[in-house]
Design a protein around this motif. Structure first.
Motif, PDB file in Angstrom:
ATOM      1  N   ILE A 163       0.868  -1.173   0.000  1.00  7.19           N
ATOM      2  CA  ILE A 163       0.000   0.000   0.000  1.00  7.19           C
ATOM      3  C   ILE A 163       0.908   1.226   0.000  1.00  7.19           C
ATOM      4  CG2 ILE A 163      -1.988  -1.061   1.162  1.00  7.19           C
ATOM      5  CD1 ILE A 163      -1.018   0.283   3.745  1.00  7.19           C
ATOM      6  N   PHE A 164       0.368   2.380  -0.423  1.00  6.33           N
ATOM      7  CA  PHE A 164       1.177   3.590  -0.495  1.00  6.33           C
ATOM      8  C   PHE A 164       1.589   4.068   0.887  1.00  6.33           C
ATOM      9  CE2 PHE A 164      -1.032   4.298  -4.682  1.00  6.33           C
ATOM     10  CZ  PHE A 164       0.116   4.206  -5.452  1.00  6.33           C
ATOM     11  N   SER A 165       2.863   4.420   1.014  1.00  8.72           N
ATOM     12  CA  SER A 165       3.375   5.009   2.247  1.00  8.72           C
ATOM     13  C   SER A 165       4.753   5.577   1.941  1.00  8.72           C
ATOM     14  CB  SER A 165       3.487   3.964   3.361  1.00  8.72           C
ATOM     15  OG  SER A 165       4.490   3.018   3.030  1.00  8.72           O
ATOM     16  N   LYS A 166       5.235   6.436   2.818  1.00  5.54           N
ATOM     17  CA  LYS A 166       6.591   6.975   2.681  1.00  5.54           C
ATOM     18  C   LYS A 166       7.596   5.826   2.698  1.00  5.54           C
ATOM     19  CE  LYS A 166       9.810  10.136   5.017  1.00  5.54           C
ATOM     20  NZ  LYS A 166       9.982  11.026   6.173  1.00  5.54           N
ATOM     21  N   GLU A 167       7.344   4.860   3.591  1.00  2.07           N
ATOM     22  CA  GLU A 167       8.221   3.692   3.716  1.00  2.07           C
ATOM     23  C   GLU A 167       8.319   2.938   2.387  1.00  2.07           C
ATOM     24  OE1 GLU A 167      10.681   0.736   5.181  1.00  2.07           O
ATOM     25  OE2 GLU A 167      10.185   2.656   6.103  1.00  2.07           O
ATOM     26  N   LEU A 168       7.171   2.757   1.715  1.00  2.50           N
ATOM     27  CA  LEU A 168       7.157   2.042   0.432  1.00  2.50           C
ATOM     28  C   LEU A 168       8.014   2.776  -0.596  1.00  2.50           C
ATOM     29  CD1 LEU A 168       5.940  -0.146  -1.535  1.00  2.50           C
ATOM     30  CD2 LEU A 168       4.289   1.617  -2.143  1.00  2.50           C
ATOM     31  N   TYR A 169       7.805   4.081  -0.756  1.00  3.72           N
ATOM     32  CA  TYR A 169       8.565   4.843  -1.744  1.00  3.72           C
ATOM     33  C   TYR A 169      10.070   4.759  -1.474  1.00  3.72           C
ATOM     34  CZ  TYR A 169       4.294   6.889  -3.669  1.00  3.72           C
ATOM     35  OH  TYR A 169       3.077   7.068  -4.283  1.00  3.72           O
ATOM     36  N   HIS A 170      10.466   4.871  -0.214  1.00  3.40           N
ATOM     37  CA  HIS A 170      11.882   4.779   0.128  1.00  3.40           C
ATOM     38  C   HIS A 170      12.427   3.372  -0.128  1.00  3.40           C
ATOM     39  CE1 HIS A 170      11.976   8.525   2.966  1.00  3.40           C
ATOM     40  NE2 HIS A 170      11.819   8.835   1.696  1.00  3.40           N
ATOM     41  N   ARG A 171      11.640   2.369   0.258  1.00  3.39           N
ATOM     42  CA  ARG A 171      12.082   0.981   0.084  1.00  3.39           C
ATOM     43  C   ARG A 171      12.278   0.641  -1.388  1.00  3.39           C
ATOM     44  NH1 ARG A 171       8.533  -3.407   0.586  1.00  3.39           N
ATOM     45  NH2 ARG A 171       7.126  -2.058   1.729  1.00  3.39           N
TER      46      ARG A 171
ATOM     47  N   GLN B 198      12.954   2.650  -3.898  1.00  5.82           N
ATOM     48  CA  GLN B 198      14.148   3.305  -4.438  1.00  5.82           C
ATOM     49  C   GLN B 198      15.410   2.549  -4.014  1.00  5.82           C
ATOM     50  OE1 GLN B 198      13.975   7.843  -4.411  1.00  5.82           O
ATOM     51  NE2 GLN B 198      12.123   7.321  -3.273  1.00  5.82           N
ATOM     52  N   ALA B 199      15.411   2.038  -2.781  1.00 10.28           N
ATOM     53  CA  ALA B 199      16.549   1.236  -2.302  1.00 10.28           C
ATOM     54  C   ALA B 199      16.655  -0.059  -3.098  1.00 10.28           C
ATOM     55  CB  ALA B 199      16.396   0.944  -0.813  1.00 10.28           C
ATOM     56  N   TYR B 200      15.491  -0.702  -3.393  1.00 10.97           N
ATOM     57  CA  TYR B 200      15.486  -1.933  -4.193  1.00 10.97           C
ATOM     58  C   TYR B 200      16.062  -1.681  -5.581  1.00 10.97           C
ATOM     59  CZ  TYR B 200      12.405  -4.451  -0.896  1.00 10.97           C
ATOM     60  OH  TYR B 200      11.878  -5.070   0.197  1.00 10.97           O
ATOM     61  N   GLU B 201      15.621  -0.583  -6.209  1.00 10.41           N
ATOM     62  CA  GLU B 201      16.116  -0.262  -7.551  1.00 10.41           C
ATOM     63  C   GLU B 201      17.635  -0.135  -7.546  1.00 10.41           C
ATOM     64  OE1 GLU B 201      14.138   3.326  -8.655  1.00 10.41           O
ATOM     65  OE2 GLU B 201      12.395   2.308  -9.483  1.00 10.41           O
ATOM     66  N   ALA B 202      18.150   0.631  -6.563  1.00 11.33           N
ATOM     67  CA  ALA B 202      19.598   0.847  -6.468  1.00 11.33           C
ATOM     68  C   ALA B 202      20.328  -0.480  -6.247  1.00 11.33           C
ATOM     69  CB  ALA B 202      19.896   1.825  -5.334  1.00 11.33           C
ATOM     70  N   ARG B 203      19.765  -1.329  -5.367  1.00 19.47           N
ATOM     71  CA  ARG B 203      20.391  -2.621  -5.067  1.00 19.47           C
ATOM     72  C   ARG B 203      20.391  -3.538  -6.290  1.00 19.47           C
ATOM     73  NH1 ARG B 203      17.237  -4.927  -0.790  1.00 19.47           N
ATOM     74  NH2 ARG B 203      17.772  -3.045   0.345  1.00 19.47           N
ATOM     75  N   MET B 204      19.276  -3.551  -7.034  1.00 17.74           N
ATOM     76  CA  MET B 204      19.172  -4.411  -8.216  1.00 17.74           C
ATOM     77  C   MET B 204      20.200  -4.014  -9.280  1.00 17.74           C
ATOM     78  SD  MET B 204      15.013  -4.691  -8.414  1.00 17.74           S
ATOM     79  CE  MET B 204      14.836  -5.615  -9.935  1.00 17.74           C
ATOM     80  N   ILE B 205      20.475  -2.719  -9.387  1.00 18.63           N
ATOM     81  CA  ILE B 205      21.486  -2.258 -10.344  1.00 18.63           C
ATOM     82  C   ILE B 205      22.884  -2.565  -9.805  1.00 18.63           C
ATOM     83  CG2 ILE B 205      22.513  -0.206 -11.422  1.00 18.63           C
ATOM     84  CD1 ILE B 205      19.633   0.962 -11.554  1.00 18.63           C
ATOM     85  N   ASP B 206      23.090  -2.286  -8.519  1.00 19.18           N
ATOM     86  CA  ASP B 206      24.402  -2.476  -7.902  1.00 19.18           C
ATOM     87  C   ASP B 206      24.868  -3.929  -7.961  1.00 19.18           C
ATOM     88  OD1 ASP B 206      26.678  -1.504  -6.297  1.00 19.18           O
ATOM     89  OD2 ASP B 206      25.813  -2.784  -4.731  1.00 19.18           O
ATOM     90  N   HIS B 207      23.933  -4.877  -7.833  1.00 19.84           N
ATOM     91  CA  HIS B 207      24.289  -6.302  -7.840  1.00 19.84           C
ATOM     92  C   HIS B 207      24.799  -6.779  -9.202  1.00 19.84           C
ATOM     93  CE1 HIS B 207      21.903  -7.640  -4.023  1.00 19.84           C
ATOM     94  NE2 HIS B 207      22.879  -6.793  -3.771  1.00 19.84           N
ATOM     95  N   GLN B 208      24.618  -5.956 -10.236  1.00 12.96           N
ATOM     96  CA  GLN B 208      25.034  -6.367 -11.582  1.00 12.96           C
ATOM     97  C   GLN B 208      26.508  -6.078 -11.863  1.00 12.96           C
ATOM     98  OE1 GLN B 208      22.380  -4.772 -14.596  1.00 12.96           O
ATOM     99  NE2 GLN B 208      20.666  -4.880 -13.186  1.00 12.96           N
TER     100      GLN B 208
END
Length: 198
Positions: free
Chosen positions: A89-97, A99-109
């Protein structure tokens, strides 16, 4: 007098276990078809190959939140895309999480010391099924990419987030019912007019 406790309803696509069960079994033709349909419709791509990376289901984790589905897709153009699907569901926590997932998915490559990042990096996408509506964005599928202050998308962008606002399906359904009803009334009126004035 004994009070009966209603069993928790889990037969809903918004339930994490049901969500994963319906989409993760690549041996099941209907699962594959539904997953392919969702990915192609949400991301506007054509899939050549879909590989679910974490298809295991643990019945002990029915009540777990954020049951994530990791998927790797090869498009018909030969492009490699990493996708993560989840419910939330929408929340500040979701938006932050996210963005962290996106960065991690790129970084792992990439590996430390790689001379050319572009030799290793490919696109990453997050598809989040939201049991909520963003009142500022009244659309079924809302997509986000990094842009500059002039509205231009970052060149060679690797990360895109998609939000599928599930309650919006009911809004669309209501509109379609009204349209069908209006269409029937108009047809009836046209029929009456042609019958009255031959």
């Amino acid at each position: 007098m004994e009070t009966k406790i209603k069993p928790k309803r889990i037969t809903d696509f918004k339930n994490d276990l049901v969500f994963k069960y319906l989409l993760s079994n690549m041996k099941d033709e209907q699962c594959r078809r539904l997953l392919k349909l969702i990915i192609e419709d949400v991301m506007d791509i054509k899939c050549k190959k879909i590989n679910v990376l974490n298809s295991e289901l643990n019945p002990h984790h029915i009540s777990d939140k954020d049951m994530i589905l990791d998927i790797q897709v090869i498009t018909e153009d030969g492009e490699l895309v990493d996708i993560e699907m989840q419910n939330s569901i929408f929340s500040k926590e979701l938006y932050h999480r996210l963005q962290a997932y996106e960065a991690r998915m790129i970084d792992h490559q990439v590996n430390r010391g790689d001379e050319r990042y572009s030799d290793h990096l490919h696109k990453v996408n997050l598809i989040t099924f939201i049991n909520d509506i963003d009142k500022d964005n009244l659309v079924l599928i809302d997509s986000y990419v990094p842009r500059n202050e002039y509205g231009n998308v970052r060149k060679f962008n690797l990360a895109t987030s998609y939000f599928v606002q599930l309650p919006f399906i009911k809004v669309i359904e209501k509109k379609k019912k009204k349209t069908r009803k209006l269409f029937k009334i108009r047809n009836l009126n046209l029929h009456l007019i042609s019958w009255t004035y031959p």
